[in-house]
Motif scaffolding. Structure first.
Motif, PDB file in Angstrom:
ATOM      1  N   HIS A   1      -3.123  -5.169   1.845  1.00 57.57           N
ATOM      2  CA  HIS A   1      -3.729  -6.777   2.164  1.00 57.57           C
ATOM      3  C   HIS A   1      -2.748  -7.698   3.226  1.00 57.57           C
ATOM      4  O   HIS A   1      -1.541  -7.284   2.989  1.00 57.57           O
ATOM      5  N   LYS A   2      -3.084  -8.446   3.743  1.00 63.64           N
ATOM      6  CA  LYS A   2      -2.178  -9.473   4.303  1.00 63.64           C
ATOM      7  C   LYS A   2      -1.140  -9.926   3.575  1.00 63.64           C
ATOM      8  O   LYS A   2      -0.203 -10.409   4.084  1.00 63.64           O
ATOM      9  N   SER A   3      -1.424 -10.107   2.494  1.00 62.87           N
ATOM     10  CA  SER A   3      -0.435 -10.815   1.370  1.00 62.87           C
ATOM     11  C   SER A   3       0.243  -9.656   0.450  1.00 62.87           C
ATOM     12  O   SER A   3       1.110 -10.153  -0.498  1.00 62.87           O
TER      13      SER A   3
ATOM     14  N   GLU B   1     -10.535  -3.524  -4.425  1.00 65.08           N
ATOM     15  CA  GLU B   1      -9.458  -3.938  -5.366  1.00 65.08           C
ATOM     16  C   GLU B   1      -8.763  -3.065  -5.805  1.00 65.08           C
ATOM     17  O   GLU B   1      -9.417  -1.714  -6.212  1.00 65.08           O
ATOM     18  N   LEU B   2      -7.433  -2.882  -6.069  1.00 65.72           N
ATOM     19  CA  LEU B   2      -6.633  -1.977  -6.749  1.00 65.72           C
ATOM     20  C   LEU B   2      -6.343  -2.343  -8.065  1.00 65.72           C
ATOM     21  O   LEU B   2      -5.919  -3.325  -8.567  1.00 65.72           O
TER      22      LEU B   2
ATOM     23  N   ARG C   1     -10.372  -5.481   3.989  1.00 64.13           N
ATOM     24  CA  ARG C   1     -11.375  -4.751   4.489  1.00 64.13           C
ATOM     25  C   ARG C   1     -10.743  -3.572   5.499  1.00 64.13           C
ATOM     26  O   ARG C   1     -11.187  -2.509   5.411  1.00 64.13           O
ATOM     27  N   THR C   2      -9.896  -3.868   6.080  1.00 71.02           N
ATOM     28  CA  THR C   2      -9.513  -3.188   7.460  1.00 71.02           C
ATOM     29  C   THR C   2      -8.748  -2.417   6.843  1.00 71.02           C
ATOM     30  O   THR C   2      -8.244  -1.279   7.560  1.00 71.02           O
TER      31      THR C   2
ATOM     32  N   LYS D   1      -7.698   4.570   1.319  1.00 70.14           N
ATOM     33  CA  LYS D   1      -8.180   5.733   0.622  1.00 70.14           C
ATOM     34  C   LYS D   1      -7.958   7.230   1.325  1.00 70.14           C
ATOM     35  O   LYS D   1      -7.909   8.034   0.374  1.00 70.14           O
ATOM     36  N   ALA D   2      -7.613   7.329   2.427  1.00 67.17           N
ATOM     37  CA  ALA D   2      -7.372   8.324   3.186  1.00 67.17           C
ATOM     38  C   ALA D   2      -5.875   8.824   2.673  1.00 67.17           C
ATOM     39  O   ALA D   2      -5.828  10.275   2.584  1.00 67.17           O
ATOM     40  N   LYS D   3      -5.029   7.829   2.458  1.00 65.78           N
ATOM     41  CA  LYS D   3      -3.864   8.362   2.201  1.00 65.78           C
ATOM     42  C   LYS D   3      -3.727   8.685   0.854  1.00 65.78           C
ATOM     43  O   LYS D   3      -3.101   9.743   0.650  1.00 65.78           O
ATOM     44  N   LEU D   4      -4.619   8.101  -0.072  1.00 68.76           N
ATOM     45  CA  LEU D   4      -4.508   8.274  -1.550  1.00 68.76           C
ATOM     46  C   LEU D   4      -5.122   9.736  -1.822  1.00 68.76           C
ATOM     47  O   LEU D   4      -4.722  10.649  -2.631  1.00 68.76           O
ATOM     48  N   PHE D   5      -6.283  10.055  -0.777  1.00 70.22           N
ATOM     49  CA  PHE D   5      -6.912  11.262  -0.928  1.00 70.22           C
ATOM     50  C   PHE D   5      -5.783  12.478  -0.336  1.00 70.22           C
ATOM     51  O   PHE D   5      -5.840  13.721  -1.249  1.00 70.22           O
ATOM     52  N   ASN D   6      -5.182  12.072   0.533  1.00 69.73           N
ATOM     53  CA  ASN D   6      -4.357  13.088   1.037  1.00 69.73           C
ATOM     54  C   ASN D   6      -3.278  13.773   0.042  1.00 69.73           C
ATOM     55  O   ASN D   6      -2.911  14.686   0.181  1.00 69.73           O
ATOM     56  N   GLU D   7      -2.932  12.557  -0.455  1.00 73.99           N
ATOM     57  CA  GLU D   7      -1.628  12.660  -1.568  1.00 73.99           C
ATOM     58  C   GLU D   7      -2.156  13.469  -2.922  1.00 73.99           C
ATOM     59  O   GLU D   7      -1.126  13.601  -3.656  1.00 73.99           O
TER      60      GLU D   7
END
Length: 235
Positions: free
Chosen positions: A186-188, A208-209, A221-222, A228-234
């Motif tokens: 997120h930006k923050s 949300e996480l 959103r961006t 999602k791809a990072k968590l799925f790959n790991e």
């Protein structure tokens, strides 16, 4: 951009200054040079800088003493040194780049480019974040971080033991330096990936996480697809 060069060899310092002025041109607001640790620390205590260009061998003095004193400060540090074997240690202090001597203008340009580059990076080698507390410097192991929250020009460090600390570096600067295992969600917010329990998708495409300690933080959103791809790959 405000630049300070700490270099004890006059000829090399002049060459670094010449290259810096050529590379930054009208982006350069101020450039100063000193040739020893004491003058460097004095200058940094009284003047704002954006980038420190630091040699590690200063008339027999150890440039790491400068790093140890300023590691918690908000500016970037680029080390310029012939001692390449010290690069790993320098990165552990949170330097932005280590430029081995001898170097040319192109290599220095690469170092400056890292300051403004917005591309995703593979991660740095920062092992500790330094905090100034009660006149002393406290070192926090990055392994103890749960997440980092932006707070203007500062950041809030949220630790796994529930404590919070305020750090002088901005979220953008820390993003360059943190090791693999941290993700800008997120930006923050930057989160330690091993502290993520799951991604939650709520009404209105709100992401949300859920963290392992039951805290919930937003996902931009961006950044959702990438995370999602990072968590799925790991997994």
């Amino acid at each position: 951009m405000k630049i300070l060069i700490i270099e004890d060899e006059t000829r090399i310092a002049a060459r670094i200054e010449r290259m810096t002025r050529s590379l930054l041109a009208d982006k350069l607001e101020r450039l100063n040079r000193v040739d020893n640790v004491a003058d460097g620390l004095s200058f940094l205590a009284n003047q704002a800088v954006d980038v420190l260009l630091l040699d590690l061998n200063l008339n027999g003095e150890d440039g790491f003493s400068v790093l140890a004193s300023v590691v918690s400060r908000s500016f970037h540090t680029i080390v310029l040194s012939a001692h390449s074997e010290q690069a790993i240690t320098a990165f552990e202090y949170g330097v932005l780049d280590f430029v081995p001597k001898p170097f040319d203008e192109n290599r220095l340009a690469q170092a400056f480019l890292r300051i403004s580059s917005q591309e995703h990076h593979a991660g740095g080698n920062l092992k500790f974040l330094a905090l100034k507390k009660g006149g002393a410097i406290c070192m926090i192991d990055t392994k103890d971080l749960r997440y980092i929250k932006g707070a203007g020009i500062y950041t809030e460090l949220h630790l796994k033991d529930g404590k919070q600390e305020l750090h002088d570096k901005s979220l953008e600067k820390l993003e360059y330096l943190l090791p693999p295992g941290f993700e800008r969600v997120h930006k923050s917010y930057i989160v330690a990936v091993d502290q993520i329990e799951k991604i939650m998708i709520n009404s209105g495409s709100k992401y949300e996480l859920l963290l392992k300690n039951a805290e919930v933080i937003p996902i931009g959103r961006t950044r959702y697809v990438q995370l999602k791809a990072k968590l799925f790959n790991e997994s």
